[in-house]
Design a protein around this motif. Structure first.
Motif, mmCIF file in Angstrom:
data_model
loop_
_atom_site.group_PDB
_atom_site.id
_atom_site.type_symbol
_atom_site.label_atom_id
_atom_site.label_comp_id
_atom_site.label_asym_id
_atom_site.label_seq_id
_atom_site.Cartn_x
_atom_site.Cartn_y
_atom_site.Cartn_z
ATOM 1 N N UNK A 1 19.760 40.399 77.615
ATOM 2 C CA UNK A 1 19.561 41.467 76.640
ATOM 3 C C UNK A 1 18.189 41.368 75.967
ATOM 4 N N UNK A 2 17.787 40.192 75.536
ATOM 5 C CA UNK A 2 16.579 40.062 74.713
ATOM 6 C C UNK A 2 15.322 39.715 75.506
ATOM 7 N N UNK A 3 15.476 39.039 76.636
ATOM 8 C CA UNK A 3 14.307 38.698 77.448
ATOM 9 C C UNK A 3 14.069 39.705 78.564
ATOM 10 N N UNK A 4 14.997 40.659 78.722
ATOM 11 C CA UNK A 4 14.929 41.608 79.833
ATOM 12 C C UNK A 4 14.842 40.843 81.158
ATOM 13 N N UNK A 5 15.658 39.802 81.243
ATOM 14 C CA UNK A 5 15.693 38.912 82.411
ATOM 15 C C UNK A 5 16.971 39.143 83.189
ATOM 16 N N UNK A 6 16.835 39.406 84.467
ATOM 17 C CA UNK A 6 17.991 39.551 85.341
ATOM 18 C C UNK A 6 17.816 38.594 86.508
ATOM 19 N N UNK A 7 18.756 37.677 86.717
ATOM 20 C CA UNK A 7 18.584 36.731 87.815
ATOM 21 C C UNK A 7 18.618 37.417 89.169
#
Length: 312
Positions: free
Chosen positions: A292-298
């Protein structure tokens, strides 16, 4: 942006510096080895040859680099854990986290860096019966004179220095257990060849819940944190899983026979109590805040996909 990476030739450091360079950043990276320094130069990284346990030398390297962002990826773990020789196995990494970590934070602030990103772990949450813990959940309470307690003391010191050093924006990345084609350590402390030789057994019913992360996804999270987020983030995939599920899948992915099963009492006798606790009582972590906060999707949202594609 000028980025200083402490631990640039480690498991996460190697893919991390490559991604930083691809993003257009100027990268200064530490290594203890002149040979690895040459490898960094060939990549386009400016090497700083320094033993991070020498905090004066580490400070000097940061001062010379004058970075805007500092990323701490310092560890010194063997390829195979020996829980019965805890000081030999974990002592060097505890020193890097508990002593070099705060020194690096101080040097970063002194030189005017605006942001410090530090590597921590997401498998020290207190056991409360939850499958996946959030970053706000309490950590274990362990005596500081036991091996796991010493590791927890070091992690607390590392995290506190990153979050509380005046002048720094601190980001803590609590990583799950790493896996990937160049990672020799299997989650939980075995070595890859132990799995091939069926020397990495299922302990008891294998009920301990592990949170895993591919090294490329771990590096991508650090890239995201260069200019996003603040605070603590669990960096792991979407599927915390018991050892009984992921260890047989790991063996299958590398072409090994299924793991043997041993009773808990025998595991405690042979490998030590801590290894048995991991395999039977560990609890996992949630990555929702990081997404949500880092806009990180593995790239590998499940170890099932990751094992097949990265290890097969």
């Amino acid at each position: 942006m000028r980025v200083f990476v402490a631990g640039a030739t480690g498991v996460i450091g190697r893919p991390l510096v490559t991604r930083l360079l691809e993003a257009g950043h100027e990268v200064i990276g530490t290594t203890r080895s002149p040979e690895r320094a040459q490898t960094l130069r060939e990549l386009g990284v400016r090497p700083a040859i320094v033993d991070a346990r020498d905090t004066d030398a580490l400070r000097g390297a940061v001062v010379e680099a004058a970075p805007e962002v500092v990323i701490n990826q310092l560890t010194n773990l063997p390829n195979k854990m020996n829980f019965r020789r805890a000081q030999e196995t974990f002592g060097p990494t505890n020193e890097l986290r508990g002593t070099a970590g705060p020194a690096l934070a101080g040097a970063a602030a002194e030189t005017g860096a605006r942001r410090l990103i530090a590597q921590s772990v997401c498998f020290f949450y207190a056991s409360t019966g939850r499958r996946a813990h959030s970053e706000d959940d309490p950590l274990l309470e362990l005596a500081p004179d036991v091996p796991a307690g010493q590791g927890l003391v070091a992690l607390r010191s590392l995290e506190r220095s990153a979050m509380e050093t005046p002048g720094l924006e601190g980001v803590i990345l609590r990583y799950g257990y790493f896996y990937g084609p160049e990672v020799e350590m299997v989650p939980g402390g075995f070595e890859v060849n132990d799995v091939r030789r069926r020397r990495a057994p299922m302990i008891g019913e294998g009920t301990g819940i592990f949170s895993l992360v591919h090294v490329d996804d771990a590096a991508a999270a650090a890239i995201a944190a260069v200019d996003r987020g603040a605070g603590i983030y669990n960096i792991c995939d979407d599927e915390p899983a018991p050892q009984a599920e992921w260890l047989p899948a790991y063996a299958e992915a590398i072409g090994a026979k299924p793991p043997r099963r041993v009773p808990v009492w025998l595991a405690k006798l042979v490998a030590g109590r801590q290894a048995a606790v991991l395999a039977t009582r560990l609890e996992g972590a949630s990555n929702e805040k990081a997404k949500r906060e880092l806009d990180w999707l593995p790239k590998y949202p499940s170890w099932r996909q990751g094992f097949r594609e990265a290890l097969g």
